[in-house]
Design a protein around this motif. Structure first.
Motif: not given
Length: 376
Positions: A169-178
């Motif tokens: 899970g990731y915050d797309s506003s902080q890191v690039p798409d995975i």
């Protein structure tokens, strides 16, 4: 399970006035209730030992309480499950240490053995569950035959209740798409990748390392590449040694979290920029293990809890929390599944892999010998 569960609010107590209805209450003995068939409640292996479900309900209401442990409200919808059980049967549910790990459940049962505060039931990751089966009481719920043999002990000492797939899970506003596990090694992820707990103690973290192993050419027989992946991740400065919680995710403290898909999916409802990725080359499926403490202080209530969890109502409550109920296939066939909730489960692209008992034992030994030094 913090480690094995998301950290949640401090221990909660849900109280609904207890009452006895239906069948006459069971006879009491100094060491516990005796069922209508003459079997002690703590030795009952099915509802039939209580004369059927009505007898089990009456016995559980007579006990009046149930002790659960390590069940955060945000984990697989346990907040709603506890509330529904308590309201349906008028039984007080004492929820202790919602942020505990699977191993903490076992430790609590050992430390509080013989006390009224000991856990009645367990909800455990595979590693801890399979290492402690001597502590579980055999019990076969009414829906036992609908559960695949691979998801249960033949005597019902443990039964898988819900599961999912390991995800990022990731915050797309902080890191690039995975788009791959390898992306986590990029400089953009420095100090941002969190794992849900210690893999030597927590089921979610164990599976996170196993997922990494699959992505690096390992297998359920070989978790070593996963440990090496995290060693490199830590060496690069990308590994964040913080146990993720809803609060750390929503505050931005843990912008990337390796955890079960149903836990990551919950966050998409709170944080619009939160996305969930299941690696197509590392589709690791896993189920949690439900069991009754053989020394449960409320043995009838513990067995009624099992019946509720594996009923259509309980299984659909797991589903509404984003988890995949173990009886899903039979419920789809019977038309009793919540199709609206079933249709929104995250898509999975690739062949699912499971970890067997033998593979689990070998991987756990490897982790115990190598994990700490890999991330030190």
């Amino acid at each position: 399970m913090n480690s094995s569960r998301l950290a949640a609010a401090a221990s909660a107590l849900i109280l609904v006035a207890a009452g006895v209805a239906g069948c006459a209450p069971p006879e009491k003995e100094a060491d516990g209730a005796v069922t209508s068939s003459g079997v002690k409640a703590g030795e009952a292996t099915s509802a039939a030992d209580f004369g059927g479900m009505d007898g089990l309900v009456a016995a559980a209401k007579e006990e009046g309480a149930l002790n659960v442990i390590a069940l955060p409200p945000d984990w697989a919808n346990y907040g709603a499950i506890i509330k529904a059980f308590s309201e349906k049967y008028g039984i007080m549910v004492n929820s202790a240490q919602p942020d505990a790990a699977s191993q903490d459940e076992i430790n609590a049962a050992n430390q509080q053995k013989g006390k009224s505060t000991a856990p009645d039931v367990f909800d455990l990751g595979q590693s801890v569950a399979l290492a402690n089966t001597a502590m579980f009481a055999p019990y076969r719920v009414e829906k036992f035959d609908e559960i695949s043999d691979s998801f249960k002990d033949p005597d019902g000492k443990w039964v898988n209740d819900y599961g999912g797939f390991m995800s990022i899970g990731y915050d797309s506003s902080q890191v690039p798409d995975i788009t791959s596990v390898d992306d986590l090694m990029k400089p953009e992820f420095r100090g941002r990748v969190a794992l849900n707990g210690d893999p030597t103690q927590a089921g979610a973290a164990f599976s996170g390392v196993m997922m990494a192993a699959l992505s690096q050419g390992g297998s359920p027989d070989d978790i070593a590449p996963g440990v090496e992946f995290f060693r490199k991740l830590n060496e690069a400065g990308n590994f964040l040694p913080v146990d993720p919680t809803p609060a750390t995710i929503e505050s931005g403290q843990t912008p990337v979290v390796i955890d079960w898909d149903y836990l990551n999916v919950v966050e998409t409802k709170k944080l619009p920029s939160w996305k969930v990725y299941i690696p197509n080359n590392a589709v690791l499926a896993g189920y949690y293990f439900q069991a009754i403490n053989a020394d449960a202080p409320h043995p009838a209530a513990a067995r009624l809890w099992q019946e509720f969890l594996f009923s259509d109502e309980g299984q659909n409550l797991y589903l509404r929390g984003g988890a995949r109920p173990v009886r899903a296939n039979s419920m789809v066939t019977a038309g009793t599944i919540d199709m609206e909730a079933y249709r929104v489960l995250p898509p999975v692209d690739g062949s699912s892999q499971f970890v067997s008992e033998a593979q689990n034992d070998a991987a756990k030994k490897y982790l115990e010998a190598n994990w700490a030094k890999a991330i030190s």
